[in-house]
Design an enzyme around this catalytic site. Structure first.
Site, PDB file in Angstrom:
ATOM      1  N   TYR A   8       2.910   4.792   0.724  1.00 25.05           N
ATOM      2  CA  TYR A   8       3.530   5.403   1.902  1.00 25.05           C
ATOM      3  C   TYR A   8       2.488   6.261   2.624  1.00 25.05           C
ATOM      4  O   TYR A   8       1.690   6.948   1.990  1.00 25.05           O
ATOM      5  CB  TYR A   8       4.701   6.282   1.497  1.00 25.05           C
ATOM      6  CG  TYR A   8       5.861   5.547   0.870  1.00 25.05           C
ATOM      7  CD1 TYR A   8       6.599   4.608   1.588  1.00 25.05           C
ATOM      8  CD2 TYR A   8       6.253   5.812  -0.445  1.00 25.05           C
ATOM      9  CE1 TYR A   8       7.678   3.943   1.018  1.00 25.05           C
ATOM     10  CE2 TYR A   8       7.333   5.152  -1.026  1.00 25.05           C
ATOM     11  CZ  TYR A   8       8.041   4.223  -0.293  1.00 25.05           C
ATOM     12  OH  TYR A   8       9.108   3.566  -0.865  1.00 25.05           O
TER      13      TYR A   8
ATOM     14  N   ASP B 260       0.856  -1.186   0.000  1.00 24.47           N
ATOM     15  CA  ASP B 260       0.000   0.000   0.000  1.00 24.47           C
ATOM     16  C   ASP B 260       0.892   1.235   0.000  1.00 24.47           C
ATOM     17  O   ASP B 260       2.099   1.148   0.233  1.00 24.47           O
ATOM     18  CB  ASP B 260      -1.013   0.007   1.143  1.00 24.47           C
ATOM     19  CG  ASP B 260      -0.394   0.145   2.523  1.00 24.47           C
ATOM     20  OD1 ASP B 260       0.819  -0.127   2.672  1.00 24.47           O
ATOM     21  OD2 ASP B 260      -1.117   0.518   3.455  1.00 24.47           O
TER      22      ASP B 260
ATOM     23  N   PHE C 232       6.749   1.888  -4.251  1.00 22.67           N
ATOM     24  CA  PHE C 232       8.111   2.162  -3.780  1.00 22.67           C
ATOM     25  C   PHE C 232       8.611   3.563  -4.128  1.00 22.67           C
ATOM     26  O   PHE C 232       9.609   4.016  -3.579  1.00 22.67           O
ATOM     27  CB  PHE C 232       9.115   1.105  -4.291  1.00 22.67           C
ATOM     28  CG  PHE C 232       8.875  -0.272  -3.753  1.00 22.67           C
ATOM     29  CD1 PHE C 232       9.194  -0.585  -2.437  1.00 22.67           C
ATOM     30  CD2 PHE C 232       8.302  -1.255  -4.537  1.00 22.67           C
ATOM     31  CE1 PHE C 232       8.958  -1.851  -1.926  1.00 22.67           C
ATOM     32  CE2 PHE C 232       8.060  -2.524  -4.044  1.00 22.67           C
ATOM     33  CZ  PHE C 232       8.393  -2.825  -2.739  1.00 22.67           C
TER      34      PHE C 232
ATOM     35  N   HIS D 188      11.333  -9.069   0.955  1.00 24.32           N
ATOM     36  CA  HIS D 188      11.018  -7.655   0.771  1.00 24.32           C
ATOM     37  C   HIS D 188      12.284  -6.817   0.985  1.00 24.32           C
ATOM     38  O   HIS D 188      13.142  -7.177   1.804  1.00 24.32           O
ATOM     39  CB  HIS D 188       9.939  -7.250   1.778  1.00 24.32           C
ATOM     40  CG  HIS D 188       9.287  -5.952   1.488  1.00 24.32           C
ATOM     41  ND1 HIS D 188       9.833  -4.745   1.895  1.00 24.32           N
ATOM     42  CD2 HIS D 188       8.157  -5.638   0.820  1.00 24.32           C
ATOM     43  CE1 HIS D 188       9.055  -3.765   1.496  1.00 24.32           C
ATOM     44  NE2 HIS D 188       8.031  -4.265   0.849  1.00 24.32           N
TER      45      HIS D 188
END
Length: 235
Positions: free
Chosen positions: A79, A77, A90, A204
């Site tokens: 920031y 989701d 990202f 991740h």
């Protein structure tokens, strides 16, 4: 900077442009019961005074038309800090300090491709250039409230983004899917075998998992593998 530049101000998808190739899929979703429920939820939160990011939830679908997708990078989701999210997984808006996960992405690129670590603030952490060159930077949930991670998860966005993943995966053109972390890897079921896609999995890139087994992100070599795949297919 105006609030319209950093946060959501409308729950009308007509104000969220997408590339023409995505329009039928997007229109079909918002016409559905779940799509209408999502819009009603967003409207109610806006009326309650919630600060919601990003300003354009569908920006990934605006900048990367389906026929141009060569690589898919999945996030979870947006920031949830003010001024960070710009509608691409990202990526952060120009002038925003690099988040730790994005720092690790750049570090792995530097290690894998022998390219210089991007200096801050130029070019910074905005990945708009990637998006315009065939990298679909897709979060699976497309809005979030300030300071509340995953606050809009399960509200309906996932039905749309799952459909987007399926659409790309069912195309004839081979695509690279970079699935980092268990959440992204849960979408692997939508990628049919036998289509020639390259599916790359690793931990991740967040500091909590980037160096841990089973497949540390630092050292995964995904960028070099993607480049070799691209050259193999003449991209």
């Amino acid at each position: 900077m105006n609030s319209e530049d950093t946060q959501l101000v409308t729950a009308d998808p007509a104000d969220w442009p997408v590339a023409p190739g995505w329009q039928p899929l997007v229109d079909g979703f918002f016409a559905s019961e779940r799509g209408q429920a999502l819009l009603a939820f967003l409207q109610s939160r806006l009326e309650a005074g919630a600060t919601i990011f990003p300003p354009k939830p569908l920006r990934a679908l605006e900048l990367t038309p389906p026929e141009q997708v060569r690589v898919v990078i999945l996030g979870q989701d947006p920031y949830h800090g003010r001024g960070q999210a710009e509608g691409l997984a990202f990526s952060v808006a120009p002038g925003v300090r690099l988040p730790p996960s994005l720092q690790n992405i750049f570090k792995e690129m530097q290690r894998d491709l022998d390219v210089p670590f991007p200096p801050f603030p130029n070019p910074g952490g905005s990945l708009v250039k990637w998006a315009k060159n065939g990298v679909l930077l897709l979060n699976t949930c497309l809005t979030v409230e300030e300071g509340q991670a995953a606050s809009h998860s399960g509200k309906g966005w996932e039905l749309l983004t799952d459909a987007v993943i399926r659409h790309v995966a069912e195309a004839e053109r081979p695509v690279v899917f970079m699935l980092w972390g268990s959440h992204a890897q849960s979408k692997r079921a939508f990628i049919p075998q036998g289509r020639g896609h390259l599916v790359l999995t690793a931990n991740h890139p967040s500091p909590l998992s980037a160096l841990r087994p089973p497949v540390p992100f630092i050292g995964c070599g995904h960028f070099g593998k993607a480049r070799a795949f691209r050259e193999q297919h003449g991209y």
